[in-house]
Design a protein around this motif. Structure first.
Motif, PDB file in Angstrom:
ATOM      1  N   TRP A  44       0.867  -1.194   0.000  1.00 32.25           N
ATOM      2  CA  TRP A  44       0.000   0.000   0.000  1.00 32.25           C
ATOM      3  C   TRP A  44       0.893   1.230   0.000  1.00 32.25           C
ATOM      4  CZ3 TRP A  44      -0.895   3.504   4.318  1.00 32.25           C
ATOM      5  CH2 TRP A  44      -1.926   4.428   4.088  1.00 32.25           C
ATOM      6  N   ASP A  45       0.410   2.312  -0.590  1.00 40.16           N
ATOM      7  CA  ASP A  45       1.172   3.557  -0.669  1.00 40.16           C
ATOM      8  C   ASP A  45       0.690   4.530   0.410  1.00 40.16           C
ATOM      9  OD1 ASP A  45       2.591   5.798  -1.238  1.00 40.16           O
ATOM     10  OD2 ASP A  45       1.888   6.017  -3.304  1.00 40.16           O
ATOM     11  N   PRO A  46       1.486   4.753   1.465  1.00 40.95           N
ATOM     12  CA  PRO A  46       1.052   5.667   2.533  1.00 40.95           C
ATOM     13  C   PRO A  46       0.873   7.105   2.075  1.00 40.95           C
ATOM     14  CG  PRO A  46       2.906   4.303   3.241  1.00 40.95           C
ATOM     15  CD  PRO A  46       2.780   4.132   1.763  1.00 40.95           C
ATOM     16  N   ALA A  47       1.461   7.468   0.942  1.00 37.75           N
ATOM     17  CA  ALA A  47       1.292   8.835   0.449  1.00 37.75           C
ATOM     18  C   ALA A  47      -0.151   9.116   0.050  1.00 37.75           C
ATOM     19  CB  ALA A  47       2.226   9.084  -0.731  1.00 37.75           C
ATOM     20  N   THR A  48      -0.948   8.067  -0.128  1.00 39.80           N
ATOM     21  CA  THR A  48      -2.350   8.239  -0.511  1.00 39.80           C
ATOM     22  C   THR A  48      -3.286   8.181   0.695  1.00 39.80           C
ATOM     23  OG1 THR A  48      -2.721   5.851  -0.852  1.00 39.80           O
ATOM     24  CG2 THR A  48      -1.832   7.115  -2.710  1.00 39.80           C
ATOM     25  N   ALA A  49      -2.733   8.166   1.899  1.00 41.45           N
ATOM     26  CA  ALA A  49      -3.545   7.975   3.113  1.00 41.45           C
ATOM     27  C   ALA A  49      -4.585   9.071   3.272  1.00 41.45           C
ATOM     28  CB  ALA A  49      -2.635   7.949   4.345  1.00 41.45           C
ATOM     29  N   LYS A  50      -5.746   8.673   3.717  1.00 41.66           N
ATOM     30  CA  LYS A  50      -6.814   9.613   4.067  1.00 41.66           C
ATOM     31  C   LYS A  50      -7.384   9.175   5.404  1.00 41.66           C
ATOM     32  CE  LYS A  50      -8.076  10.703  -0.713  1.00 41.66           C
ATOM     33  NZ  LYS A  50      -7.341  11.954  -0.685  1.00 41.66           N
ATOM     34  N   PRO A  51      -7.276   9.982   6.452  1.00 37.93           N
ATOM     35  CA  PRO A  51      -6.703  11.325   6.459  1.00 37.93           C
ATOM     36  C   PRO A  51      -5.203  11.307   6.151  1.00 37.93           C
ATOM     37  CG  PRO A  51      -7.052  10.561   8.698  1.00 37.93           C
ATOM     38  CD  PRO A  51      -7.704   9.552   7.799  1.00 37.93           C
ATOM     39  N   ALA A  52      -4.707  12.436   5.668  1.00 35.69           N
ATOM     40  CA  ALA A  52      -3.304  12.535   5.305  1.00 35.69           C
ATOM     41  C   ALA A  52      -2.418  12.379   6.536  1.00 35.69           C
ATOM     42  CB  ALA A  52      -3.033  13.884   4.630  1.00 35.69           C
ATOM     43  N   LEU A  53      -1.225  11.867   6.324  1.00 30.75           N
ATOM     44  CA  LEU A  53      -0.269  11.730   7.406  1.00 30.75           C
ATOM     45  C   LEU A  53       0.233  13.104   7.842  1.00 30.75           C
ATOM     46  CD1 LEU A  53       1.849   8.746   6.053  1.00 30.75           C
ATOM     47  CD2 LEU A  53      -0.193   8.692   7.489  1.00 30.75           C
ATOM     48  N   PRO A  54       0.650  13.252   9.091  1.00 30.42           N
ATOM     49  CA  PRO A  54       1.178  14.541   9.552  1.00 30.42           C
ATOM     50  C   PRO A  54       2.371  15.003   8.712  1.00 30.42           C
ATOM     51  CG  PRO A  54       0.731  13.096  11.420  1.00 30.42           C
ATOM     52  CD  PRO A  54       0.559  12.265  10.182  1.00 30.42           C
ATOM     53  N   ALA A  55       2.539  16.304   8.637  1.00 29.63           N
ATOM     54  CA  ALA A  55       3.626  16.888   7.851  1.00 29.63           C
ATOM     55  C   ALA A  55       4.973  16.408   8.360  1.00 29.63           C
ATOM     56  CB  ALA A  55       3.551  18.412   7.933  1.00 29.63           C
ATOM     57  N   GLY A  56       5.890  16.180   7.435  1.00 29.58           N
ATOM     58  CA  GLY A  56       7.255  15.796   7.789  1.00 29.58           C
ATOM     59  C   GLY A  56       7.472  14.315   7.945  1.00 29.58           C
ATOM     60  N   VAL A  57       6.424  13.523   7.838  1.00 28.45           N
ATOM     61  CA  VAL A  57       6.538  12.074   7.977  1.00 28.45           C
ATOM     62  C   VAL A  57       6.886  11.461   6.631  1.00 28.45           C
ATOM     63  CG1 VAL A  57       5.266   9.954   8.484  1.00 28.45           C
ATOM     64  CG2 VAL A  57       5.004  11.959   9.949  1.00 28.45           C
ATOM     65  N   GLY A  58       7.928  10.640   6.599  1.00 27.51           N
ATOM     66  CA  GLY A  58       8.318   9.985   5.369  1.00 27.51           C
ATOM     67  C   GLY A  58       7.439   8.787   5.059  1.00 27.51           C
ATOM     68  N   THR A  59       7.439   8.373   3.795  1.00 27.33           N
ATOM     69  CA  THR A  59       6.641   7.219   3.386  1.00 27.33           C
ATOM     70  C   THR A  59       7.483   6.299   2.509  1.00 27.33           C
ATOM     71  OG1 THR A  59       5.757   8.309   1.407  1.00 27.33           O
ATOM     72  CG2 THR A  59       4.491   8.529   3.457  1.00 27.33           C
ATOM     73  N   LEU A  60       7.155   5.016   2.585  1.00 28.07           N
ATOM     74  CA  LEU A  60       7.773   4.008   1.727  1.00 28.07           C
ATOM     75  C   LEU A  60       6.684   3.042   1.309  1.00 28.07           C
ATOM     76  CD1 LEU A  60      10.150   2.476   0.431  1.00 28.07           C
ATOM     77  CD2 LEU A  60      10.482   1.327   2.644  1.00 28.07           C
ATOM     78  N   ALA A  61       6.437   2.947   0.002  1.00 29.47           N
ATOM     79  CA  ALA A  61       5.413   2.045  -0.522  1.00 29.47           C
ATOM     80  C   ALA A  61       6.086   0.774  -1.021  1.00 29.47           C
ATOM     81  CB  ALA A  61       4.641   2.715  -1.655  1.00 29.47           C
ATOM     82  N   LEU A  62       5.726  -0.366  -0.426  1.00 27.72           N
ATOM     83  CA  LEU A  62       6.198  -1.659  -0.906  1.00 27.72           C
ATOM     84  C   LEU A  62       5.144  -2.218  -1.859  1.00 27.72           C
ATOM     85  CD1 LEU A  62       7.522  -3.156   2.457  1.00 27.72           C
ATOM     86  CD2 LEU A  62       8.776  -1.870   0.706  1.00 27.72           C
ATOM     87  N   PRO A  63       5.542  -2.676  -3.040  1.00 27.37           N
ATOM     88  CA  PRO A  63       4.548  -3.093  -4.041  1.00 27.37           C
ATOM     89  C   PRO A  63       3.729  -4.308  -3.626  1.00 27.37           C
ATOM     90  CG  PRO A  63       6.784  -3.594  -4.776  1.00 27.37           C
ATOM     91  CD  PRO A  63       6.913  -2.729  -3.572  1.00 27.37           C
ATOM     92  N   GLU A  64       4.219  -5.090  -2.685  1.00 31.09           N
ATOM     93  CA  GLU A  64       3.468  -6.239  -2.193  1.00 31.09           C
ATOM     94  C   GLU A  64       3.712  -6.388  -0.702  1.00 31.09           C
ATOM     95  OE1 GLU A  64       5.083 -10.176  -3.209  1.00 31.09           O
ATOM     96  OE2 GLU A  64       6.680  -9.099  -4.276  1.00 31.09           O
ATOM     97  N   ASN A  65       2.852  -7.140  -0.056  1.00 28.86           N
ATOM     98  CA  ASN A  65       2.978  -7.387   1.376  1.00 28.86           C
ATOM     99  C   ASN A  65       4.116  -8.372   1.609  1.00 28.86           C
ATOM    100  OD1 ASN A  65       2.718  -7.956   4.073  1.00 28.86           O
ATOM    101  ND2 ASN A  65       0.611  -8.668   3.970  1.00 28.86           N
ATOM    102  N   LEU A  66       5.219  -7.903   2.147  1.00 25.50           N
ATOM    103  CA  LEU A  66       6.391  -8.737   2.397  1.00 25.50           C
ATOM    104  C   LEU A  66       6.332  -9.440   3.743  1.00 25.50           C
ATOM    105  CD1 LEU A  66       9.251  -6.366   1.153  1.00 25.50           C
ATOM    106  CD2 LEU A  66       7.997  -8.116  -0.139  1.00 25.50           C
ATOM    107  N   GLY A  67       5.295  -9.172   4.518  1.00 20.91           N
ATOM    108  CA  GLY A  67       5.232  -9.697   5.868  1.00 20.91           C
ATOM    109  C   GLY A  67       5.728  -8.665   6.867  1.00 20.91           C
ATOM    110  N   ILE A  68       5.462  -8.926   8.129  1.00 16.90           N
ATOM    111  CA  ILE A  68       5.751  -7.940   9.165  1.00 16.90           C
ATOM    112  C   ILE A  68       7.245  -7.711   9.365  1.00 16.90           C
ATOM    113  CG2 ILE A  68       5.472  -7.436  11.620  1.00 16.90           C
ATOM    114  CD1 ILE A  68       2.746  -8.868  11.437  1.00 16.90           C
ATOM    115  N   PRO A  69       8.054  -8.740   9.607  1.00 17.01           N
ATOM    116  CA  PRO A  69       9.473  -8.460   9.858  1.00 17.01           C
ATOM    117  C   PRO A  69      10.184  -7.843   8.655  1.00 17.01           C
ATOM    118  CG  PRO A  69       9.060 -10.835   9.783  1.00 17.01           C
ATOM    119  CD  PRO A  69       7.731 -10.171   9.796  1.00 17.01           C
ATOM    120  N   ALA A  70       9.935  -8.363   7.458  1.00  8.29           N
ATOM    121  CA  ALA A  70      10.595  -7.808   6.280  1.00  8.29           C
ATOM    122  C   ALA A  70      10.159  -6.372   6.034  1.00  8.29           C
ATOM    123  CB  ALA A  70      10.299  -8.666   5.051  1.00  8.29           C
ATOM    124  N   GLY A  71       8.880  -6.072   6.262  1.00 10.84           N
ATOM    125  CA  GLY A  71       8.410  -4.704   6.091  1.00 10.84           C
ATOM    126  C   GLY A  71       9.077  -3.749   7.054  1.00 10.84           C
TER     127      GLY A  71
END
Length: 293
Positions: A44-71
């Motif tokens: 999922w792409d956090p840059a598309t979050a609604k409500p929007a994430l607070p200012a200054g927070v970085g985002t990283l979109a992984l194209p698939e669910n890699l699982g919890i530890p790998a993510g």
């Protein structure tokens, strides 16, 4: 003297947007520390979050669910700081001095290498006993050395995390907190359950995941194969096999799923093997929990 810097990794699939924002805001309210926050979207792409994430927070979109530890691992290079905070997307930190207090504990006692706070159910319900990572649970407010962590809220120095090799990428879900704890102990340090530090989390059952029983068993075998001296591998797996038989002998469907994962654990590649030292086994035994159960 500069405030300590904390890299914060928040993992999410974007299914709890309001909880996610609440957790991030609780981090941004922390006093006397500098925080660098990244939200990792597992498929999922956090840059598309609604409500929007607070200012200054970085985002990283992984194209698939890699699982919890790998993510979580993918987020670490995206943040700066000599300390790391891992925060679930449905967890938050009520106190604005939480990080300052956790870092003071780490700095004041160099034998402590990782901290799990006491988790409190946000909805006012009794907190599940499994949130206390001890065999003898006791009172939730009592602090102690422990040999596993509930991964929802974890604080540790970055160098300890890196020497441990990070979270167990192949696990996908379940028991990565045991492996990381063992590898912290193997550095000559202790893992600490801090009953006086509080984080909040909803009281949900892990069995809500369809893959819970299978991965619980597979990763239990992988945990031993990756981390224990060869002589202890059958003892650890055997003791947990006995425990599950006693727990679930009246639930044949559960045991069937569990033993399916058990067989998978022996038949599949668990990834890198880094057995802990016998000296570590001795320290863990003296501290109350030999790694055979």
């Amino acid at each position: 003297m500069a405030d300590p810097a904390v890299g914060v990794v928040v993992l999410t699939q974007g299914t709890r947007p309001h909880d996610l924002v609440r957790g991030i805001e609780s981090v941004l309210r922390q006093e006397d520390v500098r925080t660098d926050v990244v939200v990792v979207g597992n498929g999922w792409d956090p840059a598309t979050a609604k409500p929007a994430l607070p200012a200054g927070v970085g985002t990283l979109a992984l194209p698939e669910n890699l699982g919890i530890p790998a993510g979580r691992n993918r987020g670490v290079p995206r943040v700066e700081g000599e300390y790391l905070l891992f925060l679930d997307d449905d967890a938050d930190i009520p106190s604005s001095t939480f990080l300052r207090d956790a870092i003071a504990l780490l700095q004041g006692d160099p034998s402590v290498g990782m901290i799990q706070p006491r988790l409190r159910a946000r909805d006012g319900k009794p907190s599940p006993r499994r949130w206390i990572p001890r065999i003898r649970k006791g009172e939730p407010e009592r602090s102690s050395a422990v040999f596993s962590v509930l991964e929802a809220v974890i604080v540790l120095p970055r160098d300890v995390f890196e020497r441990a090799g990070g979270w167990a990428d192949p696990f996908f879900y379940a028991h990565e907190g045991i492996e990381l704890a063992w590898r912290v102990w193997d550095q000559g340090k202790r893992v600490w359950y801090a009953g006086d530090l509080v984080a909040e989390h909803p009281a949900v059952s892990p069995t809500r995941h369809s893959y819970y029983y299978r991965l619980n068993a597979r990763n239990r075998v992988w945990l031993a194969r990756r981390n224990l001296p060869a002589a202890l591998v059958p003892l650890y797996v055997g003791s947990w096999t006995g425990i599950q038989l006693l727990r679930w002998f009246r639930k044949p469907a559960v045991l069937s799923a569990w033993f399916g994962g058990w067989r998978e654990g022996w038949a599949s590649d668990p990834g890198e093997r880094r057995p802990i030292r016998w000296r570590t086994v001795g320290r863990m035994t003296v501290a109350g929990r030999p790694p055979i159960v």
